[in-house]
Every structure is written in C-alpha cells, then in structure tokens.
Design an enzyme around this catalytic site. Structure first.
Site, PDB file in Angstrom:
ATOM      1  N   LYS A 186     -10.256   5.640   4.156  1.00 27.81           N
ATOM      2  CA  LYS A 186     -11.581   5.119   4.502  1.00 27.81           C
ATOM      3  C   LYS A 186     -12.667   5.638   3.556  1.00 27.81           C
ATOM      4  O   LYS A 186     -13.485   4.872   3.078  1.00 27.81           O
ATOM      5  CB  LYS A 186     -11.928   5.504   5.949  1.00 27.81           C
ATOM      6  CG  LYS A 186     -13.337   5.122   6.368  1.00 27.81           C
ATOM      7  CD  LYS A 186     -13.497   3.610   6.501  1.00 27.81           C
ATOM      8  CE  LYS A 186     -14.949   3.167   6.478  1.00 27.81           C
ATOM      9  NZ  LYS A 186     -15.523   3.109   5.135  1.00 27.81           N
ATOM     10  N   CYS A 192       0.809  -1.225   0.000  1.00 26.67           N
ATOM     11  CA  CYS A 192       0.000   0.000   0.000  1.00 26.67           C
ATOM     12  C   CYS A 192       0.841   1.273   0.000  1.00 26.67           C
ATOM     13  O   CYS A 192       0.304   2.366  -0.178  1.00 26.67           O
ATOM     14  CB  CYS A 192      -0.945  -0.010   1.190  1.00 26.67           C
ATOM     15  SG  CYS A 192      -1.902  -1.529   1.279  1.00 26.67           S
ATOM     16  N   CYS A 194     -13.075  -0.575   8.216  1.00 28.48           N
ATOM     17  CA  CYS A 194     -12.155  -0.965   7.145  1.00 28.48           C
ATOM     18  C   CYS A 194     -12.306  -0.047   5.934  1.00 28.48           C
ATOM     19  O   CYS A 194     -13.421   0.321   5.559  1.00 28.48           O
ATOM     20  CB  CYS A 194     -12.449  -2.390   6.685  1.00 28.48           C
ATOM     21  SG  CYS A 194     -12.494  -3.607   8.024  1.00 28.48           S
ATOM     22  N   HIS A 203      -8.969   3.673  -1.397  1.00 26.81           N
ATOM     23  CA  HIS A 203      -7.624   3.110  -1.266  1.00 26.81           C
ATOM     24  C   HIS A 203      -7.284   2.205  -2.452  1.00 26.81           C
ATOM     25  O   HIS A 203      -7.252   0.981  -2.323  1.00 26.81           O
ATOM     26  CB  HIS A 203      -7.538   2.350   0.066  1.00 26.81           C
ATOM     27  CG  HIS A 203      -6.175   1.860   0.419  1.00 26.81           C
ATOM     28  ND1 HIS A 203      -5.014   2.475  -0.004  1.00 26.81           N
ATOM     29  CD2 HIS A 203      -5.778   0.806   1.190  1.00 26.81           C
ATOM     30  CE1 HIS A 203      -3.976   1.809   0.476  1.00 26.81           C
ATOM     31  NE2 HIS A 203      -4.408   0.797   1.192  1.00 26.81           N
TER      32      HIS A 203
END
Ligand code: ZN
Lengths: 391, 136
Positions: free
Chosen positions: A334, A85, A212, A338
C-alpha cells in the site's frame, strides 16, 4: 538438501513513473545485493528474475538476459518468472531449490517492474490479464473488482456490518502509511487519516482509492548462497528455513471456499512444516496487502488470527509493531509500493533488514524469525518464505 | 486428447443464450465453464449438458474504474452466481442501477441472458458472458 542463506539484498526506491528502464532499475538493486554479499557479478552462477509487464510497459521481452549482461554477469543462465504479483517470490523459491539441491552455490534472484509508466487504463487492463481471459475478463473483471467481491463475501460470512468492516479496512491502510512514512524507499511517505480513506473516490464498490495499492516502478534483488559459501562471505547470513508455493484456478472455480484462499493455506503449511515452526513463532511478516481486505484475509490464511477475527485484530492494534504480530513495517504494498514483478524479493529485502536490526524507527525489537507472503492473480499463485537469523 | 467442450463451443452456445457444462460420470459434479477434466475429481469421463442458467448471487461489485477499452461500459456490476446445478460463474447484472447495488442483492435469485465482449487487440477474439437479471 543443503541449507541456503540470503547473504545480500538490494532494492531501488519504489515510486511513480521512472525515467530508468526496468533493466536499469534491476541493475541498481542487483549491484547493491551483490556488493553487500562481498561478491562480484562474475561470481553469480544464475539469475532468476520476476517481471510481468516489460513487454507492455517498455516493449521489452526477456529483460533477465539483458540485465545479466548489463551487470557483468556475462553469459550466465537467466530465467524470467511470470506469476503475476508473486513473480519475484516464485523466482526466489526456485533459486532456493537450485542452491539447496547443490546444483548452484550462488544465485541472484529478484524482480523489476515499470507499471506506473503505463498509466492507469493500460495498467488496469494488463493486470487483469492475471485473471482468466476467457471466463472472467469478458465480464470486465479488474483486480480491485476481485477483492471488492471478496470484501462483500467476508462481511456476509462473518456477519460484520459493511460500514464497520470498512473502518477496520481503512485502519489497514492507515497502518501501512504510518510505516511507509518512516521508510525512505517507500513510494508514499506520508500519513493518512480515517476521513481521507473514507472520502476517497470509489474504485470498485466497496473499495475506495486508499483501499488500493498503487501502480509502482521499482526493482529488488537478493543473493542466495549455500551455507558453506555463506559462512565465508558474511557473518550475518539469513537462512531460508521454509518455503511454500501453491496454485489455484480462476476465482469462480474456488467457489464456496472463498473468501478464504486455499492456495495460501496450502503454501503456508508447506513453509511452516519445512521450518518446523508455527504462526506464533513469526516475529514479523511482510504480507500481500494489494487491497486493504487482502491483509485481513491473509492474516487469517497464514494462521495469525482465527477466521473472522482479523479485522477486529487490526482495529485493536494487534498487527502493529508491539502487537501480536508485526505486519508490513515496511509500509507494505500500500505505502512502500507494488512494482508487481519486484514485490516478492522486496518483501524479503525488508525481512532481512528487520532480522539484521537495520530498520531504525520501524524496527521490530529482537526479531529473529520473519515471513513473506505473496499473492499472484486471484489466488492463482501464493508463495511463502520463512527466514531466520543465522547468528 | 480431445476436449469434450472447448472454449469456442461454449462461447458460441452462450451467444445463443445456452449455457453448457460438463457432467462427470464418476462423481456427478457439473463443471462449468469447461475444463478438460472434472473440476472436482479430475476424471475425463464427462458428458456435455445444458444448464438452466438460474441461480443465486453470491457476491458482487460495481466497477467504476474499468480497464482500457471498457470505459463506455462503466459503471457496471459483476456478480458471482452459484448456479442451481452447483458451479459458480462470473457475469454481469442488469435490472438495477449500478451505483444503487448494495449487499441486499446477495442471495437474490437470478436468471441468465448474455452479453458479448467484442474483444480488444489483446484478447484474440470475442467472449460472451452471462448477463443475469432478477427472477420475477
Ligand atoms: Zn468428477
């Protein structure tokens, strides 16, 4: 070393499944960044791109070379960064180093990902490849699983009842959605409530759905230039004042340092020292809120709050605009979304927009210094960048 | 340079319910799972030792949303256990309903068995992991 500025930024809207390819998405962001820099594609001397899963999501290896050609930056060297990431942040930091060294004057850095395309089961499997395939994956680890375990460690270490911590964590997601609702490029542009977070289905105990971040598709790009080049091209250069990066082994090797992430603390110190700044100098921070607890852990590792105090700081509004430190006014991972290979330079995009005072209702008034924080894997990579207004 | 203990050797031993680690002759630290150097001081002077497989649960999660190919296993508990010899290791926990596990299990003593992930099209073979249960 020469001073290096970000002179143009671009990002696509972040979203669920896109019809466009990862190369097409990157090209949109890149062309916007190049045109904002008053440059043409042929002025770009090298391309550094973050991309993690192009092979799994589209059967596309080395998207960076196709992207360079697709935008008309013919035959330039083009490298891909895979740091889970944190891929695009690693690309941006290396781009900074190459320009600072004098080897290049103008470099395009960025990232692209089409993770949403894969669907949850395959995305969960391939994201888990950022963990240790030999010594973690056989136990069935997933990324929510990693942060779920850190949540329990955090609650126990700091003596915070889990029910209380969960409400504080929910506030992280509520804040992100509040700002996401004001960001036209965000994946989710709607407010959420405490009840909605606490009613979500359980992903990995104790993390529920809205703890998540989503799987997103999207791309981002930034143009880095030497100070000399930047002065000719823009009257609003944003200087990269400090950079940091550190690595770590698998989660189990980090042992009783957890839930703190040593790689973050090392990386952030490098960035602060290089910039000659400390946490109190940061006006706005885009940090890696892949899970609600991740924000709390990052707020402490970056030095904004004492260890064990960040969850309360979130609860009392100290991480909102107007609080002690404005955190993720873009909506963060969030709500903004992402698309993992694109996230790092999307954070830079938002900090640059904040420093230029172009953020409208979610503007941090008078922001002069901003910071990004990007995490890859279970602490395997951390990259921090500190950016400063150059005017 | 040669490995003192490779993944393959570690994995085959674990399938026999034997947990192997590496003891550093310079600093005394036990490294498990194996690395080519000591996890503490990076020395290469290490000997293979068999570990007790006993320790204490440090943290856990119950996974309800698994990765592709692991659907039949869910829900399942993952634990990080600190072994009596020092290393932390990741495994699963049996002996409690997965959806009944709470923070009460943190700090509880466990002993090791094992289970084998058969592998999938990405994993280049199988991989054993500890399957812990509560010490009587
Ligand atoms: Zn040693």
């Amino acid at each position: 070393m020469r001073r290096v500025a970000v002179i143009g930024v671009g990002m696509t809207k972040f979203s669920g499944k896109q019809d466009k390819t990862c190369v097409e998405l990157f090209a949109e962001a890149a062309m916007d960044a190049i045109s904002e820099s008053n440059l043409k594609p042929r002025d770009i001397q090298a391309l550094f791109m973050g991309n993690v899963l192009g092979d799994f999501s589209e059967g596309q290896g080395q998207p960076q070379v196709f992207a360079a050609d697709y935008i008309g930056a013919f035959n330039i060297p083009a490298n891909k960064y895979e740091n889970a990431c944190a891929s695009a942040s690693a690309a941006a930091r290396d781009a900074f180093i190459w320009v600072a060294s004098g080897f290049y004057d103008i470099v395009l850095a960025g990232g692209t990902e089409t993770a949403s395309k894969m669907g949850t089961p395959l995305a969960t499997r391939t994201f888990a490849m950022g963990s240790d395939s030999r010594y973690e994956y056989p136990a069935g680890i997933t990324f929510p699983g990693v942060f779920a375990m850190l949540t329990h460690l955090y609650a126990k270490k700091h003596g915070i009842p889990l029910e209380k911590l969960k409400r504080q964590m929910a506030q992280v997601s509520i804040n992100s959605h509040h700002y996401g609702a004001l960001n036209p490029k965000a994946h989710f542009q709607k407010e959420i409530t405490m009840d909605k977070v606490l009613d979500g289905f359980m992903v990995c105990q104790p993390l529920q759905l809205l703890d998540c971040c989503p799987f997103s598709d999207g791309a981002s790009a930034i143009v880095l230039a030497s100070e000399e080049a930047a002065r000719k091209l823009t009257d609003k250069p944003v200087y990269i004042a400090g950079v940091g990066q550190a690595s770590a082994g698998n989660l189990l090797s980090q042992k009783d340092y957890l839930p703190r992430i040593r790689s973050r603390e090392l990386s952030a110190k490098q960035a602060y020292d290089m910039a000659g700044l400390s946490p109190k100098d940061i006006d706005v921070c885009e940090l890696h809120d892949c899970f609600s607890i991740a924000t709390i852990i990052a707020l402490e590792g970056l030095g904004f709050f004492e260890f064990g105090k960040a969850s309360e700081a979130v609860e009392t509004g100290q991480t909102k605009i107007g609080g002690k430190i404005a955190v993720n006014p873009s909506g963060g991972l969030k709500a903004k979304g992402h698309p993992i290979g694109a996230t790092g330079t999307a954070q830079v995009y938002d900090i640059v927009k904040q420093l230029r005072a172009e953020c409208g209702e979610r503007q941090v008034e008078g922001a002069r210094v901003g910071m990004t924080d990007t995490l890859g894997g279970d602490g395997g990579t951390i990259v921090n960048l500190i950016l400063k207004r150059g005017w | 340079m040669e490995h003192r203990l490779s993944f393959k050797e570690y994995n085959e031993a674990l399938k026999q319910n034997k947990l192997l680690g590496l003891k550093c002759n310079e600093c005394g630290t036990i490294t498990a799972p194996p690395k080519i150097t000591c996890g503490e001081c990076a020395s290469t002077d290490m000997d293979v030792v068999e570990l007790s497989g006993k320790g204490e649960i440090q943290t856990f999660t119950t996974v309800f949303v698994p990765a592709e190919g692991r659907e039949a296993e869910a829900p399942y508990i993952i634990v990080l256990v600190q072994l009596d010899e020092g290393p932390w290791i990741m495994g699963n926990l049996t002996g409690i309903e997965p959806d009944k596990a709470t923070m009460e299990i943190m700090g509880k003593r466990v002993k090791m068995g094992h289970a084998v992930f058969a592998g999938d099209k990405y994993s280049a073979g199988d991989g054993a992991r500890p399957l812990f249960s509560f010490e009587a």
